[in-house]
Enzyme design. Sequence first.
Site, mmCIF file in Angstrom:
data_model
loop_
_atom_site.group_PDB
_atom_site.id
_atom_site.type_symbol
_atom_site.label_atom_id
_atom_site.label_comp_id
_atom_site.label_asym_id
_atom_site.label_seq_id
_atom_site.Cartn_x
_atom_site.Cartn_y
_atom_site.Cartn_z
ATOM 1 N N VAL A 11 39.017 38.911 35.851
ATOM 2 C CA VAL A 11 40.169 38.055 35.523
ATOM 3 C C VAL A 11 40.161 36.783 36.381
ATOM 4 C CG1 VAL A 11 42.680 37.951 35.373
ATOM 5 C CG2 VAL A 11 41.521 40.093 34.867
ATOM 6 N N GLY A 12 39.879 36.934 37.672
ATOM 7 C CA GLY A 12 39.861 35.766 38.560
ATOM 8 C C GLY A 12 38.850 34.737 38.090
ATOM 9 N N GLU A 192 37.215 51.873 32.261
ATOM 10 C CA GLU A 192 36.573 51.959 33.567
ATOM 11 C C GLU A 192 35.506 53.046 33.559
ATOM 12 O OE1 GLU A 192 39.620 52.263 36.567
ATOM 13 O OE2 GLU A 192 40.754 50.746 35.474
ATOM 14 N N LYS A 207 52.347 50.990 32.171
ATOM 15 C CA LYS A 207 52.856 49.878 31.347
ATOM 16 C C LYS A 207 54.232 50.211 30.769
ATOM 17 C CE LYS A 207 48.322 48.036 30.210
ATOM 18 N NZ LYS A 207 47.217 48.023 29.250
HETATM 19 N N1 LIG Z 1 40.165 43.141 33.176
HETATM 20 C C1 LIG Z 1 41.178 43.139 32.343
HETATM 21 O O1 LIG Z 1 40.994 43.034 31.118
HETATM 22 C C2 LIG Z 1 42.596 43.237 32.845
HETATM 23 C C3 LIG Z 1 43.666 43.156 31.939
HETATM 24 C C4 LIG Z 1 44.989 43.166 32.428
HETATM 25 C C5 LIG Z 1 45.206 43.330 33.796
HETATM 26 N N2 LIG Z 1 44.143 43.461 34.645
HETATM 27 C C6 LIG Z 1 44.416 43.618 36.083
HETATM 28 O O2 LIG Z 1 43.977 42.444 36.773
HETATM 29 C C7 LIG Z 1 43.499 42.798 38.071
HETATM 30 C C8 LIG Z 1 42.064 42.288 38.242
HETATM 31 O O3 LIG Z 1 41.250 42.904 37.251
HETATM 32 P P1 LIG Z 1 39.688 42.605 37.189
HETATM 33 O O4 LIG Z 1 39.195 43.198 35.921
HETATM 34 O O5 LIG Z 1 39.426 41.165 37.491
HETATM 35 O O6 LIG Z 1 39.174 43.493 38.432
HETATM 36 P P2 LIG Z 1 37.763 43.409 39.167
HETATM 37 O O7 LIG Z 1 36.750 42.739 38.294
HETATM 38 O O8 LIG Z 1 37.488 44.763 39.703
HETATM 39 O O9 LIG Z 1 38.050 42.411 40.412
HETATM 40 C C9 LIG Z 1 38.898 42.751 41.456
HETATM 41 C C10 LIG Z 1 38.771 41.703 42.544
HETATM 42 O O10 LIG Z 1 39.711 42.003 43.582
HETATM 43 C C11 LIG Z 1 39.041 41.889 44.842
HETATM 44 N N3 LIG Z 1 39.776 42.676 45.831
HETATM 45 C C12 LIG Z 1 40.006 44.016 45.844
HETATM 46 N N4 LIG Z 1 40.773 44.353 46.901
HETATM 47 C C13 LIG Z 1 41.015 43.194 47.579
HETATM 48 C C14 LIG Z 1 41.735 42.880 48.755
HETATM 49 N N5 LIG Z 1 42.368 43.816 49.480
HETATM 50 N N6 LIG Z 1 41.797 41.570 49.157
HETATM 51 C C15 LIG Z 1 41.168 40.614 48.453
HETATM 52 N N7 LIG Z 1 40.460 40.851 47.311
HETATM 53 C C16 LIG Z 1 40.394 42.131 46.889
HETATM 54 C C17 LIG Z 1 37.639 42.364 44.544
HETATM 55 O O11 LIG Z 1 36.745 41.949 45.546
HETATM 56 P P3 LIG Z 1 35.247 42.610 45.644
HETATM 57 O O12 LIG Z 1 34.571 42.318 44.325
HETATM 58 O O13 LIG Z 1 34.632 41.899 46.759
HETATM 59 O O14 LIG Z 1 35.450 44.089 45.827
HETATM 60 C C18 LIG Z 1 37.400 41.639 43.201
HETATM 61 O O15 LIG Z 1 37.069 40.289 43.432
HETATM 62 C C19 LIG Z 1 43.592 44.323 38.188
HETATM 63 O O16 LIG Z 1 44.767 44.676 38.866
HETATM 64 C C20 LIG Z 1 43.646 44.772 36.733
HETATM 65 O O17 LIG Z 1 44.341 45.997 36.569
HETATM 66 C C21 LIG Z 1 42.863 43.399 34.203
#
Ligand SMILES: NC(=O)c1ccc[n+]([C@@H]2O[C@H](COP(=O)([O-])OP(=O)(O)OC[C@H]3O[C@@H](n4cnc5c(N)ncnc54)[C@H](OP(=O)(O)O)[C@@H]3O)[C@@H](O)[C@H]2O)c1
Length: 343
Positions: A11-12, A192, A207
Amino acid sequence: VRLALLGFGNVGRALARLLHDRSAALPFRVTAIVTARHGWWVDPRGLELAQVLRLEELPSRGPRPTVGSLPADALVELTTLDPRTGQPAADHMLEAFRAGMHVVTANKGPIALHLADLRAAAFASARELRFEATVSDCLPVFDLARAALPHAEIHAIRGIVSSTTNHILSSAARGIAFADALAEAQRLGIAEADPTNDLEGWDAAVKATILANVLMDADIRPADVMRETISEATGLEAMRVAREGGRVRPLIEIHARPRRTHAHHLEPTEVKASFGPRHLDALDPLYAVDGWSMALELDTDLAGRIVVQLHAPHVEQVAYAVLTDLLDIASAPRSRSRRTDRP
Ligand SMILES: NC(=O)c1ccc[n+]([C@@H]2O[C@H](COP(=O)([O-])OP(=O)(O)OC[C@H]3O[C@@H](n4cnc5c(N)ncnc54)[C@H](OP(=O)(O)O)[C@@H]3O)[C@@H](O)[C@H]2O)c1
């Protein structure tokens, strides 16, 4: 408006691409990106997003800067979900409010488990808390209620908010095996590696908790949502029902009981919330919500029944929901800079 991105995963990165592609028209500057194990980068003058997006590892190593020290007006919290504790994301958000930042998140955990504390902290610092992306990507839910349902009460909500289980049951209706549909969801990064959160209904329960607490003034926890598991047997049932023209869909259902006042103060609304496979016939508005798609039906007193659907979303739609929250914050005059800005 200066943004600090906490978390730079799916997402980021999608948000950074969006901010970069539309930079000429958007009032944002990313001044910090922080990850857990892939480094961090802080520059108050603004990061060059095209350059950052080419990197696997961010250049700064060592101990992460604290949230409160980041030179930003808004924290964008996009770290990993912990559905049981909502931490450390909730603490990140509380720290951001204490430092005078707004908070926008896609992370369901803190909103489902710490909403009251987060709202109190936002109120105390006169900052905004926004979380449109937490329930169903950019399907408008909270924005819809804010913009289109003033004074209306939502009595009941039904919906499909779990892409993974809807995909599995939709595939089963076409004769595809449960294990194959699940493997495809994992390959695409939608389910996942450990899919139990989706299959046992925890993702949907989190949700449903957010919807009940935010839209119906309830005060429930994910464990209060009755859950039925989506299993291989459910897949076989979906196949059988499809042959007869029906559909089995993974539904959340939330019903509010009439509200009581108690000694002049309004008690939280009592709700009954559940998740499980439900049989739908072709006249049901959720019948055609197939595959990765999601939808919500809101049953209200004044606006009747409203159905919204998002067709086959991708991670770009999650990033867009975050952007809509940020734009809303940016349009408020007080957002331009932090109250307690450091030099
Ligand atoms: N993906 C989707 O479609 C989706 C949809 C709706 C909501 N979301 C929500 O959006 C959020 C991000 O999802 P994502 O898919 O982008 O997850 P992701 O790909 O697993 O990325 C998570 C990021 O968070 C970082 N991180 C974890 N703990 C941290 C901390 N304590 N301090 C700083 N950075 C930290 C990780 O760093 P490292 O990589 O270095 O470990 C990684 O960059 C989640 O909460 C997810 O539930 C996701």
